[in-house]
Design an enzyme around this catalytic site. Structure first.
Site, PDB file in Angstrom:
ATOM      1  N   SER A 211     -41.060 -44.300 -80.449  1.00 33.25           N
ATOM      2  CA  SER A 211     -42.455 -43.622 -80.841  1.00 33.25           C
ATOM      3  C   SER A 211     -42.149 -42.895 -82.313  1.00 33.25           C
ATOM      4  O   SER A 211     -41.616 -43.797 -83.171  1.00 33.25           O
ATOM      5  CB  SER A 211     -42.823 -42.531 -79.880  1.00 33.25           C
ATOM      6  OG  SER A 211     -43.965 -41.993 -80.192  1.00 33.25           O
ATOM      7  N   ASP A 431     -50.854 -49.554 -75.846  1.00 30.29           N
ATOM      8  CA  ASP A 431     -50.462 -48.434 -76.087  1.00 30.29           C
ATOM      9  C   ASP A 431     -51.465 -47.376 -76.383  1.00 30.29           C
ATOM     10  O   ASP A 431     -51.893 -47.746 -77.444  1.00 30.29           O
ATOM     11  CB  ASP A 431     -49.168 -48.351 -76.862  1.00 30.29           C
ATOM     12  CG  ASP A 431     -48.423 -47.197 -77.013  1.00 30.29           C
ATOM     13  OD1 ASP A 431     -48.731 -46.294 -76.536  1.00 30.29           O
ATOM     14  OD2 ASP A 431     -47.236 -47.330 -77.833  1.00 30.29           O
ATOM     15  N   HIS A 460     -46.732 -46.251 -72.717  1.00 30.82           N
ATOM     16  CA  HIS A 460     -46.165 -46.142 -73.927  1.00 30.82           C
ATOM     17  C   HIS A 460     -44.413 -46.404 -73.906  1.00 30.82           C
ATOM     18  O   HIS A 460     -43.740 -45.480 -73.124  1.00 30.82           O
ATOM     19  CB  HIS A 460     -46.339 -44.567 -74.404  1.00 30.82           C
ATOM     20  CG  HIS A 460     -45.657 -44.022 -75.537  1.00 30.82           C
ATOM     21  ND1 HIS A 460     -45.936 -44.685 -76.783  1.00 30.82           N
ATOM     22  CD2 HIS A 460     -45.141 -42.966 -75.814  1.00 30.82           C
ATOM     23  CE1 HIS A 460     -45.386 -44.335 -77.839  1.00 30.82           C
ATOM     24  NE2 HIS A 460     -44.707 -43.096 -77.324  1.00 30.82           N
TER      25      HIS A 460
END
Length: 519
Positions: A211, A431, A460
């Site tokens: 991320s 996602d 995710h």
């Protein structure tokens, strides 16, 4: 119909097989690793920790200084050790110190999120980003600031109050943190990382970022391309978007619509367990009743659980399936039986120093790292448009509202992608935390990268996942790259991991310790 490719791996790295498995020469570490802080040691007893003193401002190396904390999980087979693997969980205030433990701790079955061959090959290293975790964490407001009922910007009459609350938050952050706030952000963290690399006696590092951690990794690679060995970027930010965090906030809303549909449809598929309806429309009606009731009349002993607090946990859990079942059962308890105890257990804000510090660090890094619109009219116009197709668009106005009033902006490092070794990029088609378009943008910016996409899924991140959501093909690809230097011949798709199958016995109140919307 696009096929899922599960074969065709070949060595793309320009090193020999012998070089790939032999440990590179490195100097002795200058770091004195010992006991970790109590919270780290309790959760991850195998970790060792060290404190590193770094400049507060690298342009003034002889000025003020601060300490950052580093953790290490030592290679489980010294004969197979090939280097260090820095890890970052994203957040952007997630603890990398803790992540090193999370990825290496075996569960009751012996499963580790990083394959055992990776744990043999690397010392896994986590560095808490300055302003977060154990690296002089920021504090912006009082511990009770987030225990209070938050203004609901979905209601036009509360938008002034929401805007002023985030404006006051930004002002308080600047007043309480001074020069440290200016020195927060990825531009300084990557220099901290390189300082740790030097003290470890390593010529190069390997890196695994999730991320926000993908942006941090790309920034390190841009500044120090000759110091990268192998790099895995999982579920990326868009590093070329000037308003990176604003774009992610709006993109989450768009991607979240499809992900929410998938979740509510999953509940409908198991009407024999949840009894909330057999169609998406019926389950959505149940969810809208729950949300609408809490919006009209906040609940709980302190009347501090309203729509925003409910959306906190709802949106956070769209991004993975680990708590889909108990959250659906909490919904059923309320809608079918009028029992709000499980919902309140999930949604009552805990507040406290740790939660306040996490939010302070998260917002600070997001606002410092990229540009942001400052025009409230534009922001509200954008989110008003998004709200036409999403019932949680206004919830996501939080970071934009804070960053619009932030004193420091746009310290981005935009990767050029030049002079880099082969890189492995993972992405997930559905996602909703870092939308897939971001991952494509990262991949296109890094010409030496190969993109592996988990199709038909919406969790995710995909590599190193919780055992309940593990994708075995992603584990194999990541392991073969990190250990042996093998990458796919080209971009490929992998099949999705299976969704959970609910049972009647799971408690609705099985609430996680920490729930956060942001990656």
């Amino acid at each position: 119909m696009r096929k899922f490719l599960t074969i065709g791996l070949s060595a793309l790295l320009t090193m020999s097989t012998a070089a790939a498995v032999s440990a590179p020469a490195h100097a002795a570490s200058q770091l004195d690793f010992g006991a970790c802080p109590a919270d780290v040691a309790q959760a991850y007893p195998a970790l060792k920790c060290a404190t590193v003193n770094v400049p507060l401002d690298y342009s003034r190396p002889f000025g003020a200084r601060m300490d950052v904390l580093v953790s290490k999980h030592t290679s489980t087979d010294p004969a197979k050790r090939r280097g260090v693997l820095f890890v970052n969980p994203g957040g952007p205030a997630g603890s990398a110190v803790m992540q090193a433990g999370k990825l290496s701790l075996p569960d009751a079955t012996g499963y580790t999120r990083l394959p055992k061959e990776v744990l043999e090959a690397y010392d896994v290293v986590g560095l808490d980003s300055r302003g977060t975790g154990h690296s002089r964490p920021l504090s912006c407001v009082g511990e009770d600031y987030w225990r209070q009922l938050q203004p609901d910007p979905d209601r036009p009459e509360e938008r002034d109050k929401s805007w002023e609350r985030w404006k006051a938050f930004a002002r308080s952050c600047a007043e309480k943190n001074g020069d440290q706030l200016k020195s927060t952000g990825s531009r300084n963290v990557i220099q901290d990382m390189d300082r740790v690399r030097t003290l470890l006696g390593e010529e190069k590092i390997s890196y695994l970022g999730y991320s926000y951690g993908t942006y941090l990794g790309s920034a390190y690679a841009e500044r120090y391309p000759d110091r990268i060995d192998r790099m895995v970027l999982d579920s990326s930010m868009n590093p070329v978007e000037p308003q990176m965090w604003y774009g992610n906030s709006t993109g989450q809303v768009t991607a979240g619509v499809a992900r929410e549909h998938a979740y509510l449809s999953w509940i409908a598929q198991y009407d024999n367990v949840f009894h909330l309806g057999k169609t998406h429309a019926e389950v959505n009606a149940a969810w809208q009743k729950l949300l609408g009731d809490f919006r009209k009349a906040p609940r709980g002993p302190l009347k501090n659980v309203g729509a925003v607090e409910l959306l906190d946990v709802y949106i956070a859990n769209l991004s993975h399936e680990l708590y889909w079942e108990p959250l659906a059962k909490a919904m059923a308890d309320y809608v079918l039986r009028g029992d709000d105890r499980a919902v309140l257990d999930w949604a009552t804000p805990s507040g406290g120093a740790a939660g306040e510090s996490f939010i302070a660090g998260m917002i600070s890094i997001a606002c410092v790292d990229s540009d942001a619109p400052t025009d409230r009219t534009k922001i509200e116009r954008d989110f008003g448009e998004l709200a036409k197709t999403s019932d949680f668009a206004w919830y996501n106005v939080s970071i934009p509202s804070a960053c619009a009033n932030w004193p420091v902006h746009d310290q981005r490092i935009v990767p050029s992608g030049k002079n880099l070794p082969p890189i492995l990029v993972f992405g997930v088609e559905g996602d909703s935390a870092t939308p897939y378009a971001n991952t494509v943008a990262m991949h296109e910016r890094l010409p030496s990268s190969v993109l592996v996409t988990e199709r038909g899924a919406g969790t995710h991140c995909v590599f190193g996942s919780h055992p309940a959501m593990v994708n075995r093909e992603a584990q194999r690809i990541g392991k073969e790259y990190l250990v042996d230097g093998l990458l796919p011949n080209g971009d490929l798709d992998i099949a999705p991991h299976p969704l959970p199958v609910p049972t009647a016995g799971t408690s609705a109140a099985a609430r996680p310790g920490v729930v956060s919307q942001h990656s």
